[in-house]
Motif scaffolding. Sequence first.
Motif, PDB file in Angstrom:
ATOM      1  N   SER A  43       0.856  -1.157   0.017  1.00  0.00           N
ATOM      2  CA  SER A  43       0.074   0.053  -0.073  1.00  0.00           C
ATOM      3  C   SER A  43       0.900   1.315   0.022  1.00  0.00           C
ATOM      4  O   SER A  43       2.115   1.259   0.566  1.00  0.00           O
ATOM      5  N   ALA A  44       0.239   2.320  -0.524  1.00  0.00           N
ATOM      6  CA  ALA A  44       1.087   3.675  -0.543  1.00  0.00           C
ATOM      7  C   ALA A  44       1.205   4.188   0.793  1.00  0.00           C
ATOM      8  O   ALA A  44       0.000   4.161   1.563  1.00  0.00           O
ATOM      9  N   ARG A  45       2.070   4.853   1.021  1.00  0.00           N
ATOM     10  CA  ARG A  45       2.153   5.615   2.407  1.00  0.00           C
ATOM     11  C   ARG A  45       3.373   6.680   2.250  1.00  0.00           C
ATOM     12  O   ARG A  45       4.101   6.733   1.222  1.00  0.00           O
ATOM     13  N   GLU A  46       3.145   7.766   3.172  1.00  0.00           N
ATOM     14  CA  GLU A  46       4.060   8.847   3.181  1.00  0.00           C
ATOM     15  C   GLU A  46       5.080   8.618   4.015  1.00  0.00           C
ATOM     16  O   GLU A  46       5.154   7.922   5.150  1.00  0.00           O
ATOM     17  N   LEU A  47       6.274   8.766   3.585  1.00  0.00           N
ATOM     18  CA  LEU A  47       7.627   8.517   4.377  1.00  0.00           C
ATOM     19  C   LEU A  47       8.001   9.575   5.381  1.00  0.00           C
ATOM     20  O   LEU A  47       7.597  10.924   5.173  1.00  0.00           O
TER      21      LEU A  47
END
Length: 154
Positions: A43-47
């Motif tokens: 899943s996409a996530r914010e670093l």
Amino acid sequence: MTTLKSKLHDDLTTAIKARDELRSSTLRLTLSAIAYEETAGKSARELSDDEVQKVITREAKKRREAAEAFDKGGRAESAERERAEGEVLAEYLPQQLTDEELASIVAAAVAEARAGGAEGPRAMGAVMKIVNPQVAGRAEGGRVAAQVKKLLAG
């Protein structure tokens, strides 16, 4: 957006406006690596800033290794370009530890590990566990490992 990532975006915009080709291409590649890292996995996530810093560190290491490879291949101009890109990325990384600072941190960790019962070359793992959190991002793993081996052997 994290503060480090937004700083990279702002600096990219400034570099494009100033027609600074080296800086803008380096920042584009770095932001691309960050975006790839954010979308990698299930899943996409914010670093976080720490994760962004790790990506920048990895990119800087790639530049150093490429510069060495170009030097060995006799391509001085390409090696110089890679070094220049590495210098741009170094601006976004914390100040690296000097050899003396690293030696004192490792010496304290070796003493702590020995107090815990670890002796000789087998104590390497225990010492690295103590040292790594203290030097994270401020010294390369190879440098740290070499210093630990030196102190454990001596």
